[in-house]
Design a protein around this motif. Structure first.
Motif, short mmCIF file in Angstrom:
data_model
loop_
_atom_site.label_atom_id
_atom_site.label_comp_id
_atom_site.label_asym_id
_atom_site.label_seq_id
_atom_site.Cartn_x
_atom_site.Cartn_y
_atom_site.Cartn_z
N GLU A 294 2.24 -44.63 28.08
CA GLU A 294 1.22 -45.52 27.54
C GLU A 294 1.00 -46.66 28.52
OE1 GLU A 294 -0.59 -45.11 24.84
OE2 GLU A 294 0.40 -43.20 24.39
N HIS A 295 -0.28 -46.98 28.77
CA HIS A 295 -0.60 -48.04 29.73
C HIS A 295 -1.63 -48.99 29.15
CE1 HIS A 295 1.59 -46.12 33.00
NE2 HIS A 295 0.98 -44.97 32.70
N ASP A 296 -1.48 -50.25 29.53
CA ASP A 296 -2.48 -51.25 29.20
C ASP A 296 -3.39 -51.37 30.41
OD1 ASP A 296 -3.93 -53.32 28.20
OD2 ASP A 296 -2.44 -54.88 28.62
N GLU A 297 -4.59 -50.82 30.31
CA GLU A 297 -5.49 -50.80 31.46
C GLU A 297 -6.90 -51.17 31.04
OE1 GLU A 297 -5.09 -46.88 33.07
OE2 GLU A 297 -5.25 -45.92 31.12
N ARG B 6 -3.79 -51.62 36.03
CA ARG B 6 -2.36 -51.48 35.79
C ARG B 6 -1.58 -52.40 36.73
NH1 ARG B 6 -1.20 -44.93 35.28
NH2 ARG B 6 -2.93 -44.43 33.89
#
Length: 750
Positions: free
Chosen positions: A665-668, A345
């Motif tokens: 919501e996360h882009d990980e 993150r």
């Protein structure tokens, strides 16, 4: 050479010359440069601390009991206890540097007192300049200075090795610059240069007898300097000098080295307030002014809607937050333990603190002010703060007590004020405001989970109970966590204690929406619950969720309800603080049940469940509130074979659900929950034999059930709550053994 000490040396007195080979003019220049250096240093320190006054007042008195604070800080800093946390080599390195530096500083101060105070005082009183820098005192002084100076050089050498040879990655980042190199190399050169000067002096004051150099015998106590003198003598003679020439060369080089050493020392001292070496002052001040409950509680906000509570301007940050920024040593310990950073993150706790410092210094230098945090913020991006899990790992790892979470919450409040938040988070806010819970479900259905029990749960609004049980949102509405609630209800019922719940008067506790910036809604929830508590007759509050436990125990007592008493937007009638003296015990359920198990109220003696398990420490129970043993004792009471994960207790790895992580919501690269399950199966001593991953937090349950699916671990491990293990053990009875453990999951007890 000082006339007094020169005479002493010549008459056989045990001492050494000061200002040897330095002319009277040189002494005058030295003192002039010293005065200029002290002025530059003092002015710089004053400017630094004066800058903090432009920040806002902190929310509580950080200078109360100042002597006690200083003593406590001296213990923490002097023992280097925080430096050894998770890094033994780093702790040894810093201890060597700190104690070596302080010893050299004290030694230099003693010498200055002798030269500039004692001698002048004795001349005035007796007419004869005298010195205490002789005899046994001199010998003891020389031995201690050489020994501690050696530790200092070794410590700085380790620092250089870690930074430039082995390249410890956490020591490097976007803010690595000349300051880092200046600090370590200037200290190294000062340490080595001091020994070089000592070696030149010992060699230069030696005699030549029978064709060999003879050092003054008592100088042997300066064992490092003696060694350097030997090396220099051998080197000079290797280049063709005879013994007399070697001694003469030492005398010739000494003034050059002396001035080089003195000027470097002056430059270092003058630079301290303007660069990284300032941490030697700011870090200690930061430890003195620390909040012992930092992170557990957060600063409140005034009832005035126009009050400065966010981060619209850098001067809205408190003086302590600015001190935090200056105290940062760029060590990267916070970055290395941050689960958001490890998951890919967009968050590096160190960079956030240093980005704020860099922006503050730019504004002070005349740069145009800009939005500090926004979706595409020039200073901090909104995504960065959305990535924070509020797990407090950064604060626990920080050796200088930086309170990251306080600054992060200020930034989150600014995002909320600006409306720059994800739609999913806005939906959660709306659900809480309109329905009283984060799910947006009807409050009338809050206690529906009790319908599958074969007994009635007491309504604490109508009957006196010993324990007022705050169930929480996830155990009330989430299907998987409802099973946990039922297991806990059975345990409490089985033990015979009286307990009750608030039914539809229970709302969301507010812990995590506070940490993502919605402070007014948090105050409204706190007021509602305090009203509800006061309408009930109970002895203690017990919480299912560590998040609720923390906010009831540490945060509700800090709310100044009186300030909001006249606010028509606050639908509660509470005017006095609640539970400030701790008259109401607030407990996590594991603490309550541990006591019941100890007195065998659940009849677990002799029970053995044949499971190999590992346990995950929830952040809000462990790091926040130092409760590590109660859940473990309960697991052991079931007879399970408990194996610790490598990262446990205060070094536990967050599940990813805190700080609003459940709703965002996360882009990980890899979910924190997936990494943790991988660790359970691969890195524990039992390895793949671990069949159950045990939790004690509803958020952890939710995150790990999700991670088990997304990480493709469904056939490898089962996620269970401590209460589910306990009720299985209770219902199985003493000496019962569960079905053979094969590693495959078994259905959780319902």
């Amino acid at each position: 050479m000082s006339t007094l000490l020169q005479a002493g040396v010549e008459s056989g007195v045990t001492t050494r010359p000061t200002f040897w080979k330095i002319s009277h003019t040189g002494e005058v220049v030295f003192y002039y440069l010293a005065i200029v250096t002290v002025f530059v240093f003092t002015y710089g320190v004053y400017e630094r601390f004066a800058r903090y006054r432009r920040g806002t007042e902190d929310w509580f008195d950080r200078l109360d009991d100042l002597p006690g604070r200083i003593a406590s800080a001296a213990k923490i800093v002097g023992s280097n206890e925080k430096q050894f946390n998770r890094d033994i080599v780093g702790g040894v390195m810093h201890a060597f540097i700190l104690w070596g530096f302080l010893t050299l500083l004290i030694g230099t101060t003693i010498l200055a007192i002798d030269i500039d105070v004692f001698r002048n005082a004795t001349a005035l009183l007796t007419g004869e300049r005298q010195s205490f820098f002789i005899g046994d005192f001199y010998l003891s002084y020389s031995l201690v200075m050489d020994a501690m100076g050696l530790l200092f050089v070794v410590g700085v050498g380790i620092a250089i090795w870690r930074r430039y040879v082995s390249r410890n990655e956490r020591l490097h980042g976007k803010h690595t610059d000349w300051e880092d190199a200046f600090l370590v190399w200037s200290l190294f050169l000062l340490g080595v240069g001091g020994y070089l000067q000592e070696g030149l002096r010992i060699l230069g004051t030696a005699s030549v007898e029978n064709g060999a150099v003879q050092f003054i015998g008592f100088e042997r106590v300066s064992f490092v300097g003696w060694f350097v003198a030997d090396v220099l003598n051998a080197t000079f003679q290797t280049f063709g000098m005879d013994p007399a020439g070697s001694v003469a060369m030492a005398g010739t080089l000494y003034p050059v080295g002396w001035w080089s050493h003195a000027i470097l020392a002056f430059v270092f001292i003058a630079v301290i307030p303007y660069a990284k070496p300032f941490h030697m002052i700011s870090s200690f001040a930061n430890v003195v002014t620390r909040d012992e409950k930092a992170g557990q509680r957060l600063p409140g906000i005034p009832a005035d809607l126009d009050a400065d509570t966010g981060a619209e301007s850098i001067d809205q940050f408190s003086w302590k937050e600015m001190l935090d920024q200056d105290a940062c040593t760029k060590c990267g310990r916070c970055s290395s333990v941050c689960p958001a950073n490890a998951s890919g993150r967009n968050l590096d706790p160190r960079d956030v603190i240093l980005d704020l410092k860099q922006y503050r210094e730019a504004v002070d230098a005349g740069a145009e002010e800009t939005e500090i945090i926004a979706e595409d913020g020039d200073v901090i991006a909104a995504e960065t703060m959305e990535s924070c899990m509020a797990c407090m790992a950064c604060m626990d790892a920080c050796p200088v007590e930086i309170e990251h979470l306080k600054s992060f919450t200020r930034l989150n409040r600014q995002l909320t004020d600006q409306g720059d938040i994800q739609s999913s988070l806005q939906e959660v806010f709306q659900n809480v405001m309109q329905k009283g819970n984060t799910f947006g479900n009807s409050q009338r259905k809050r206690a529906d989970w009790t319908e599958e029990l074969d007994f009635d749960v007491t309504d604490a609004r109508e009957e006196e109970v010993e324990y007022l049980w705050y169930v929480g949102d996830y155990p009330s509405y989430d299907d998987r966590n409802r099973k946990v609630a039922r297991s806990l209800a059975k345990l409490l019922k089985e033990s015979g204690v009286s307990f009750g719940i608030l039914f539809d008067d229970e709302k969301y506790d507010g812990n995590d929406i506070r940490r993502v910036g919605e402070e007014f809604l948090y105050v409204e929830l706190a007021g509602h619950h305090v009203e509800s508590f006061r309408d009930c007759d109970f002895d203690k509050i017990v919480c299912t969720d560590p998040h609720s436990y923390n906010t009831f125990k540490n945060e509700y007592p800090e709310v100044d309800f009186d300030e909001f008493a006249d606010d028509p937007m606050m639908p509660f009638e509470v005017e006095e603080a609640w539970n400030q003296d701790g008259e109401v015990d607030v407990l996590h359920w594991t603490q309550v049940v541990e006591e019941l198990v100890e007195r065998n109220a659940l009849g677990l003696q002799g029970t053995e469940l044949d499971y190999t398990v590992t346990y995950h420490d929830p952040c809000h129970l462990g790091r926040y509130n130092d409760e590590y043993e109660a859940p473990r004792e309960l697991i052991r009471a079931t007879g399970c074979d408990l194996h610790e994960m490598p990262r446990n207790r205060d070094n536990s790895y967050c599940c990813g659900g805190g700080g609003g992580g459940l709703w965002l919501e996360h882009d990980e690269e890899e979910k924190a929950s997936e990494e943790r399950i991988r660790e359970a199966l691969n890195d524990t001593e039992a390895g793949s034999a671990v069949g159950k991953f045990v939790v004690a937090c509803p958020m952890c349950m939710t995150m790990y059930e999700d991670g088990r699916k997304t990480g493709d671990y469904e056939d490898d491990i089962e996620i269970v709550d401590v209460s589910e293990l306990l009720i299985e053990a209770v219902e199985a009875g003493p000496s019962a053994t569960a079905a053979g453990e094969t590693g495959a999951p078994t259905p959780a007890d319902d």
